[in-house]
Design an enzyme around this catalytic site. Structure first.
Site, PDB file in Angstrom:
ATOM      1  N   ASP A  93       0.854  -1.182   0.000  1.00 51.53           N
ATOM      2  CA  ASP A  93       0.000   0.000   0.000  1.00 51.53           C
ATOM      3  C   ASP A  93       0.891   1.233   0.000  1.00 51.53           C
ATOM      4  O   ASP A  93       1.749   1.378   0.872  1.00 51.53           O
ATOM      5  CB  ASP A  93      -0.916  -0.015   1.231  1.00 51.53           C
ATOM      6  N   HIS A 100      -3.510  13.857   1.427  1.00 49.29           N
ATOM      7  CA  HIS A 100      -3.678  12.904   2.533  1.00 49.29           C
ATOM      8  C   HIS A 100      -2.429  12.873   3.413  1.00 49.29           C
ATOM      9  O   HIS A 100      -2.521  12.938   4.643  1.00 49.29           O
ATOM     10  CB  HIS A 100      -3.973  11.505   1.976  1.00 49.29           C
ATOM     11  N   GLU A 161     -10.527   3.644   4.079  1.00 53.49           N
ATOM     12  CA  GLU A 161      -9.633   4.465   3.266  1.00 53.49           C
ATOM     13  C   GLU A 161      -9.992   4.285   1.804  1.00 53.49           C
ATOM     14  O   GLU A 161      -9.978   3.163   1.289  1.00 53.49           O
ATOM     15  CB  GLU A 161      -8.153   4.111   3.501  1.00 53.49           C
ATOM     16  N   GLU A 163      -9.362   4.163  -1.868  1.00 51.22           N
ATOM     17  CA  GLU A 163      -8.152   3.927  -2.657  1.00 51.22           C
ATOM     18  C   GLU A 163      -8.502   3.193  -3.948  1.00 51.22           C
ATOM     19  O   GLU A 163      -9.605   2.652  -4.095  1.00 51.22           O
ATOM     20  CB  GLU A 163      -7.139   3.060  -1.877  1.00 51.22           C
ATOM     21  N   ASP A 195      -8.895   0.228   2.279  1.00 49.06           N
ATOM     22  CA  ASP A 195      -7.877  -0.212   3.237  1.00 49.06           C
ATOM     23  C   ASP A 195      -8.381   0.116   4.651  1.00 49.06           C
ATOM     24  O   ASP A 195      -8.053   1.149   5.228  1.00 49.06           O
ATOM     25  CB  ASP A 195      -6.567   0.511   2.925  1.00 49.06           C
ATOM     26  N   ARG A 199      -7.539   3.328  13.748  1.00 47.09           N
ATOM     27  CA  ARG A 199      -6.651   4.474  14.027  1.00 47.09           C
ATOM     28  C   ARG A 199      -6.041   4.433  15.415  1.00 47.09           C
ATOM     29  O   ARG A 199      -4.916   4.919  15.610  1.00 47.09           O
ATOM     30  CB  ARG A 199      -7.425   5.782  13.842  1.00 47.09           C
ATOM     31  N   GLN A 202      -3.293   1.894  15.231  1.00 47.29           N
ATOM     32  CA  GLN A 202      -2.261   2.404  14.326  1.00 47.29           C
ATOM     33  C   GLN A 202      -1.400   3.481  14.997  1.00 47.29           C
ATOM     34  O   GLN A 202      -0.168   3.449  14.907  1.00 47.29           O
ATOM     35  CB  GLN A 202      -2.928   2.976  13.075  1.00 47.29           C
ATOM     36  N   LYS A 215      -3.821  -2.222  10.356  1.00 48.45           N
ATOM     37  CA  LYS A 215      -4.212  -2.290   8.950  1.00 48.45           C
ATOM     38  C   LYS A 215      -4.421  -3.726   8.475  1.00 48.45           C
ATOM     39  O   LYS A 215      -5.115  -3.940   7.480  1.00 48.45           O
ATOM     40  CB  LYS A 215      -3.095  -1.691   8.077  1.00 48.45           C
ATOM     41  N   THR A 219      -8.559  -5.899   4.052  1.00 51.83           N
ATOM     42  CA  THR A 219      -8.528  -4.931   2.957  1.00 51.83           C
ATOM     43  C   THR A 219      -9.528  -5.420   1.920  1.00 51.83           C
ATOM     44  O   THR A 219      -9.453  -6.576   1.495  1.00 51.83           O
ATOM     45  CB  THR A 219      -7.128  -4.864   2.309  1.00 51.83           C
ATOM     46  N   GLU A 319      -9.343  12.115   8.536  1.00 50.85           N
ATOM     47  CA  GLU A 319      -9.271  13.492   8.057  1.00 50.85           C
ATOM     48  C   GLU A 319     -10.616  14.206   8.181  1.00 50.85           C
ATOM     49  O   GLU A 319     -10.672  15.395   8.513  1.00 50.85           O
ATOM     50  CB  GLU A 319      -8.833  13.511   6.587  1.00 50.85           C
TER      51      GLU A 319
HETATM   52 CA    CA Z   1      -3.939   2.925   3.024  1.00 47.02          CA
END
Ligand code: CA
Length: 356
Positions: A93, A100, A161, A163, A195, A199, A202, A215, A219, A319
C-alpha cells in the site's frame, strides 16, 4: 459517460463452479473457455501469461461479447456471487496523495513539518497482508488490539480508506528492476480498494516500523478488474512534481481520471478522484522494484488514501473528523461502499468484535 470498459471477474451461480465473467450492463457474460487462459475460475493464469497474452485475450473477449453471446452465457449480475478474482500475491500500500499525507502528518505529528522530508522524493509505501484481502461484500469484523499503553480491546476508531489498486503480472527475475518506462507492461488492471484502518491501534504501534495490526485485519477490493489498456480514454498527464524525481522515476508515465465516492449506510460521505495522486502507477512499480525486489502474478499495489484539496474530498474519517465534519468513526452495522463509476464498487459491513 462513455461506455463502461471491459472488466473481468470471477463468479458462481447457486453454489456452482467458479466461472470467469465480464460485465455487460446489469448482466455478466460467461467468458470461461473463450481463451485457453480463461479456462479456470481464476484470473491468475491470465495474469501470469504477460502483456502480449493480455492483449490477445482482451481482443477475443471483446469480439465474443460484441458478437452477441449465446443466452446460456448471460447471467443477471444480481443472481451471481462474486469471488476474489485472483490469488493475491504480495500486497503493498502506497501513500501517494499529497493532501492525505499532509493532513495525516499534521494529525499524527503536530510538532513537525506535516510532510516527511522523503515524501516528495519517492513513493512511500508499506508491505501489507495479502492473505486478508477480501472481495466486495465480505463482512469486516471490528479488530481488537492495543489502543494505548495497557489498554487492549475493540478498536474505537475504525476507519475506511478510499483507494484504488492495480494487479501485476509476473515480473523479471529477482535482482532486475522494472524500468519506469516499461512499468505499464506489467500492470494488468485496476480495482477499487478500501484499506480498513484502526486508528487507535495504528497511532500507538506505527513507530518506528510503520503500519502493522492497525491495517492487517482486512482490505476490501471490488470484484471487477478493469484492464489498464481498457482505460485509455481515462489517461491524463501526470501532475507536476517538485523537486523533479530522480532519473529512475522519469518519465513519470501517465495518471488516471477516475471518480470515487464513499457512502456509509447509503449516505454520501466524500468523493475524490485518482487525478489527485502525486505519484503515478509507473513510478510506484519502478520504485518498488528499484532495489531488485521481484514481483509475481497477482501482486496487488494500492494507491494509498486519495484525498483532494477540499473538505468534501477527504479520503478517510481520520481526516473528515479532524475537519469537524460527521464527527464519528464507524459503528457496528455500518455499511461502507467505495465506488467508482468506471471500476465498480466495494462494500463491507462492520460486525462486532469477538469478546475479549
Ligand atoms: Ca492505506
Amino acid at each position: 459517460m462513455t461506455e463502461a470498459p471491459l472488466a473481468y471477474g470471477v463468479f458462481s451461480v447457486a453454489g456452482g463452479a467458479h466461472r470467469i465473467g465480464v460485465r455487460s450492463g446489469d448482466d455478466l457474460v460467461d467468458v470461461t473457455g473463450v481463451h485457453d487462459l480463461l479456462a479456470t475460475g481464476s484470473l491468475t493464469p491470465l495474469l501470469a501469461a504477460g502483456f502480449e497474452a493480455w492483449e490477445e485475450t482482451r481482443s477475443l473477449v471483446e469480439a465474443f461479447t460484441q458478437a452477441g453471446p449465446d443466452p446460456g452465457r448471460i447471467t443477471p449480475a444480481h443472481s451471481a456471487t462474486m469471488h476474489l478474482p485472483f490469488a493475491v500475491g504480495d500486497y503493498v500500500d502506497f501513500y501517494s496523495s499529497l493532501h492525505h499525507a499532509t493532513n495525516v502528518g499534521r494529525l499524527f505529528r503536530p510538532d513537525s513539518e506535516p510532510l516527511t522530508p522523503n515524501w516528495r522524493h519517492m513513493p512511500i509505501g508499506y508491505h501489507g497482508r495479502a492473505g486478508t484481502v477480501v472481495v466486495d461484500g465480505t463482512p469486516i469484523r471490528r479488530p481488537v488490539g492495543q489502543r494505548g499503553p495497557g489498554d487492549f480491546g475493540p478498536s474505537r476508531k475504525l476507519d475506511f480508506e478510499l483507494e484504488v489498486g492495480f494487479v501485476t503480472g509476473q515480473g523479471p527475475r529477482l535482482g532486475s528492476p522494472i524500468p519506469v518506462a516499461e512499468a505499464e507492461r506489467y500492470i494488468f488492471g485496476l480495482m477499487v480498494v478500501n484499506d480498513w484502518s484502526a486508528r487507535d491501534l495504528q497511532s500507538w504501534e506505527y513507530q518506528p516500523l510503520g503500519p502493522f495490526l492497525g491495517k492487517s485485519f482486512a482490505t476490501s477490493i471490488s470484484p471487477w478488474v478493469v484492464p489498464l489498456k481498457a482505460l485509455d480514454d481515462r489517461r491524463i498527464e501526470a501532475v507536476g512534481q517538485n523537486p523533479p524525481p530522480l532519473p529512475y522515476l522519469l518519465p513519470p508515465g501517465r495518471g488516471l481520471d477516475l471518480d470515487l465516492e464513499v457512502t456509509i449506510n447509503g449516505k454520501a460521505v466524500t468523493g475524490s478522484n485518482t487525478n489527485h495522486l502525486y505519484w503515478t502507477m509507473s513510478q510506484q512499480l519502478a520504485h518498488a522494484t528499484s532495489n531488485g525486489a521481484s514481483i509475481r502474478a497477482g501482486d496487488l499495489f494500492a494507491s494509498g488514501t486519495i484525498s483532494g484539496p477540499t473538505p468534501d474530498s477527504l479520503g478517510c474519517l481520520l481526516e473528515i473528523t479532524a475537519n469537524g465534519q460527521n464527527g464519528e468513526y464507524l459503528q457496528d452495522g455500518d455499511t461502507v461502499v467505495v465506488a467508482s463509476s468506471v471500476l465498480g464498487s466495494c462494500s463491507g459491513t462492520v460486525v462486532a468484535s469477538r469478546p475479549t
